[in-house]
Design a protein around this motif. Sequence first.
Motif, PDB file in Angstrom:
ATOM      1  N   ALA A 149      95.802  -2.707  95.891  1.00 46.46           N
ATOM      2  CA  ALA A 149      96.431  -3.939  96.394  1.00 46.46           C
ATOM      3  C   ALA A 149      96.349  -5.047  95.357  1.00 46.46           C
ATOM      4  O   ALA A 149      97.320  -5.801  95.157  1.00 46.46           O
ATOM      5  CB  ALA A 149      95.749  -4.365  97.686  1.00 46.46           C
ATOM      6  N   PHE A 150      95.199  -5.159  94.682  1.00 48.87           N
ATOM      7  CA  PHE A 150      95.048  -6.181  93.636  1.00 48.87           C
ATOM      8  C   PHE A 150      95.992  -5.895  92.472  1.00 48.87           C
ATOM      9  O   PHE A 150      96.653  -6.810  91.952  1.00 48.87           O
ATOM     10  CB  PHE A 150      93.603  -6.219  93.141  1.00 48.87           C
ATOM     11  N   ALA A 151      96.089  -4.630  92.062  1.00 48.74           N
ATOM     12  CA  ALA A 151      96.966  -4.266  90.946  1.00 48.74           C
ATOM     13  C   ALA A 151      98.429  -4.556  91.274  1.00 48.74           C
ATOM     14  O   ALA A 151      99.188  -5.018  90.415  1.00 48.74           O
ATOM     15  CB  ALA A 151      96.784  -2.785  90.603  1.00 48.74           C
ATOM     16  N   ILE A 209      87.212 -14.759 107.824  1.00 52.49           N
ATOM     17  CA  ILE A 209      87.020 -15.682 108.945  1.00 52.49           C
ATOM     18  C   ILE A 209      87.867 -16.935 108.767  1.00 52.49           C
ATOM     19  O   ILE A 209      88.584 -17.360 109.687  1.00 52.49           O
ATOM     20  CB  ILE A 209      85.525 -16.062 109.074  1.00 52.49           C
ATOM     21  N   VAL A 210      87.803 -17.536 107.574  1.00 55.28           N
ATOM     22  CA  VAL A 210      88.540 -18.776 107.321  1.00 55.28           C
ATOM     23  C   VAL A 210      90.046 -18.539 107.393  1.00 55.28           C
ATOM     24  O   VAL A 210      90.795 -19.330 108.007  1.00 55.28           O
ATOM     25  CB  VAL A 210      88.152 -19.370 105.949  1.00 55.28           C
ATOM     26  N   MET A 211      90.514 -17.445 106.794  1.00 48.93           N
ATOM     27  CA  MET A 211      91.955 -17.139 106.823  1.00 48.93           C
ATOM     28  C   MET A 211      92.441 -16.935 108.252  1.00 48.93           C
ATOM     29  O   MET A 211      93.511 -17.421 108.642  1.00 48.93           O
ATOM     30  CB  MET A 211      92.228 -15.880 106.000  1.00 48.93           C
ATOM     31  N   SER A 212      91.653 -16.223 109.053  1.00 49.60           N
ATOM     32  CA  SER A 212      92.041 -15.991 110.447  1.00 49.60           C
ATOM     33  C   SER A 212      91.994 -17.285 111.252  1.00 49.60           C
ATOM     34  O   SER A 212      92.863 -17.538 112.099  1.00 49.60           O
ATOM     35  CB  SER A 212      91.115 -14.953 111.080  1.00 49.60           C
ATOM     36  N   ALA A 213      90.971 -18.126 110.978  1.00 50.90           N
ATOM     37  CA  ALA A 213      90.836 -19.384 111.721  1.00 50.90           C
ATOM     38  C   ALA A 213      91.986 -20.341 111.438  1.00 50.90           C
ATOM     39  O   ALA A 213      92.307 -21.198 112.272  1.00 50.90           O
ATOM     40  CB  ALA A 213      89.499 -20.038 111.378  1.00 50.90           C
ATOM     41  N   ARG A 214      92.601 -20.212 110.250  1.00 54.28           N
ATOM     42  CA  ARG A 214      93.711 -21.096 109.891  1.00 54.28           C
ATOM     43  C   ARG A 214      95.015 -20.728 110.602  1.00 54.28           C
ATOM     44  O   ARG A 214      95.977 -21.484 110.593  1.00 54.28           O
ATOM     45  CB  ARG A 214      93.933 -21.070 108.373  1.00 54.28           C
ATOM     46  N   VAL A 215      95.044 -19.531 111.189  1.00 56.21           N
ATOM     47  CA  VAL A 215      96.236 -19.107 111.930  1.00 56.21           C
ATOM     48  C   VAL A 215      96.178 -19.722 113.330  1.00 56.21           C
ATOM     49  O   VAL A 215      95.188 -19.571 114.043  1.00 56.21           O
ATOM     50  CB  VAL A 215      96.291 -17.565 112.039  1.00 56.21           C
ATOM     51  N   THR A 235      96.726  -7.971 106.884  1.00 53.38           N
ATOM     52  CA  THR A 235      97.641  -8.805 107.662  1.00 53.38           C
ATOM     53  C   THR A 235      98.058 -10.044 106.880  1.00 53.38           C
ATOM     54  O   THR A 235      99.087 -10.663 107.168  1.00 53.38           O
ATOM     55  CB  THR A 235      96.980  -9.226 108.989  1.00 53.38           C
ATOM     56  N   PHE A 236      97.266 -10.427 105.862  1.00 49.69           N
ATOM     57  CA  PHE A 236      97.565 -11.607 105.053  1.00 49.69           C
ATOM     58  C   PHE A 236      98.155 -11.254 103.686  1.00 49.69           C
ATOM     59  O   PHE A 236      98.251 -12.107 102.817  1.00 49.69           O
ATOM     60  CB  PHE A 236      96.282 -12.414 104.799  1.00 49.69           C
ATOM     61  N   SER A 237      98.549  -9.992 103.499  1.00 49.59           N
ATOM     62  CA  SER A 237      98.912  -9.541 102.154  1.00 49.59           C
ATOM     63  C   SER A 237     100.243 -10.109 101.652  1.00 49.59           C
ATOM     64  O   SER A 237     100.592  -9.936 100.486  1.00 49.59           O
ATOM     65  CB  SER A 237      98.965  -8.009 102.109  1.00 49.59           C
ATOM     66  N   HIS A 238     100.996 -10.769 102.513  1.00 46.07           N
ATOM     67  CA  HIS A 238     102.265 -11.378 102.095  1.00 46.07           C
ATOM     68  C   HIS A 238     102.263 -12.860 102.465  1.00 46.07           C
ATOM     69  O   HIS A 238     101.613 -13.276 103.420  1.00 46.07           O
ATOM     70  CB  HIS A 238     103.454 -10.679 102.757  1.00 46.07           C
ATOM     71  N   VAL A 269      94.131 -13.291  99.195  1.00 49.06           N
ATOM     72  CA  VAL A 269      93.899 -11.906  99.605  1.00 49.06           C
ATOM     73  C   VAL A 269      93.643 -11.028  98.393  1.00 49.06           C
ATOM     74  O   VAL A 269      92.768 -10.156  98.411  1.00 49.06           O
ATOM     75  CB  VAL A 269      95.094 -11.372 100.421  1.00 49.06           C
ATOM     76  N   ALA A 270      94.399 -11.250  97.322  1.00 45.70           N
ATOM     77  CA  ALA A 270      94.202 -10.467  96.095  1.00 45.70           C
ATOM     78  C   ALA A 270      92.790 -10.677  95.537  1.00 45.70           C
ATOM     79  O   ALA A 270      92.123  -9.723  95.127  1.00 45.70           O
ATOM     80  CB  ALA A 270      95.246 -10.856  95.056  1.00 45.70           C
TER      81      ALA A 270
END
Length: 437
Positions: A128-130, A183-189, A288-291, A298-299
Amino acid sequence: MVVGDARLKRHSGWSEVVYHSITGMLGAGVLGLPSVFSHLGWAGGIIMLVFSLWVSWYTYLLLARMHEVPDLDNKAGNGVRRLDRYDQLSCYVLGPRKGKLALLPFQLIVLIGVAITYTVVGGDSLRAFAHFITPNLAMGKWSFYIIFGAVQLMLSMLPTFNELSMVSLLGAVMSVAYCVIAIVMSARVHPAKGTVNYAPEAVERTPIERTMGIFNALTTVLFAYGGHNMALEIQATLPINEQHKSSVPRMERAVHMTFVVTALAYLLVSIFGFYAFGTSVADNVLLTFSHGPTSWVVAMTDMFVVVHVLAAYQVYINPVFIMCEASLARRTRGGSVNVIVQTLLRMSLVVGVTVVAVLIPFFGSLMGLFGAIGITPTTFTLPPLLWLMLKQPAKWSFDWCQNWFLVIITGLMGVLGTIGALYGIINAASTYHLFAN
């Protein structure tokens, strides 16, 4: 007089035990916990998480308290025998033959199975990072499993847990970091009312899919607790001397600290992840945040995951190295294994793990399978059973009832979870092509 394995270097402090334990316990499985709620719902998911956290903490303490036993060969003195490996404890309680049969098959499934699963999640995260760096990269995911395995070949040349201290510390930091980001990414949704489904029964599934999903969800939670299989090996690095008459108090302190961090991470990642996406959450919540505009975060998190599983893999595979080398040493005249044989043995194990990961790259189902057939017996079922046999509490006492309850209920969960995980792997395998992208 304290008896134990004279070859071990016992100079760790309790803080080193904490980050060994966190690296082993707080693994990539935490990223799959929100998906458990998509089968169990809010109530079922939280109840299962809290129950499994309590049982895991309790059984970890049982193992720590059984690490030191009276030295039966020195009855006249105040000798203490240290059981430095899980198999030593099992053989001490059940006898050499029964002890090995009761533990080793399951422990090897856990240690090798987690290494396989971490090769899959490490390779997937590296891929995913590559792809974030080079979107048109044509390399298949199997290529990244091989790259991950090659790095493990180098790390596997480190001989003991003491040499792994900095690796484990880095792994522990990375695991906490990617949990915080999730946690932070999910909380921002902030999902609009009515746009996210939280009811598993509202998802279109056949009765067999619904049942198997629940079974697999139960043991996906249990997969998150494989740290017990290295508990005694980790505790063995603590010294006993004039200052510290026993390793148990320091180990208990480390266990409490480990589970405070673990409980916060598991509960917050699960609750915020499911709240953000409901039943549509991915097996790995980060996917779920890859785009979108936060894809660079996420990377970066993918690389945190890679670094952590590189370290955690070593925490799990190291006891396998020790067991295999000890078995070979018993068969040699000098009672030791030379460097060339040791190197070839470790390389063979890492290569074997990598090949299996290439053949079965199903992260979610692998978590359930190894959680059911390996982690459930060694983490939840065997510690209370060994405690009952070693300490022999009075029949129908609270201690007796509590431990027999855990033996029975966790054994049943393991059987149900095995059925669900095998169903998931068979379904996933029907659409998989070897060396596919």
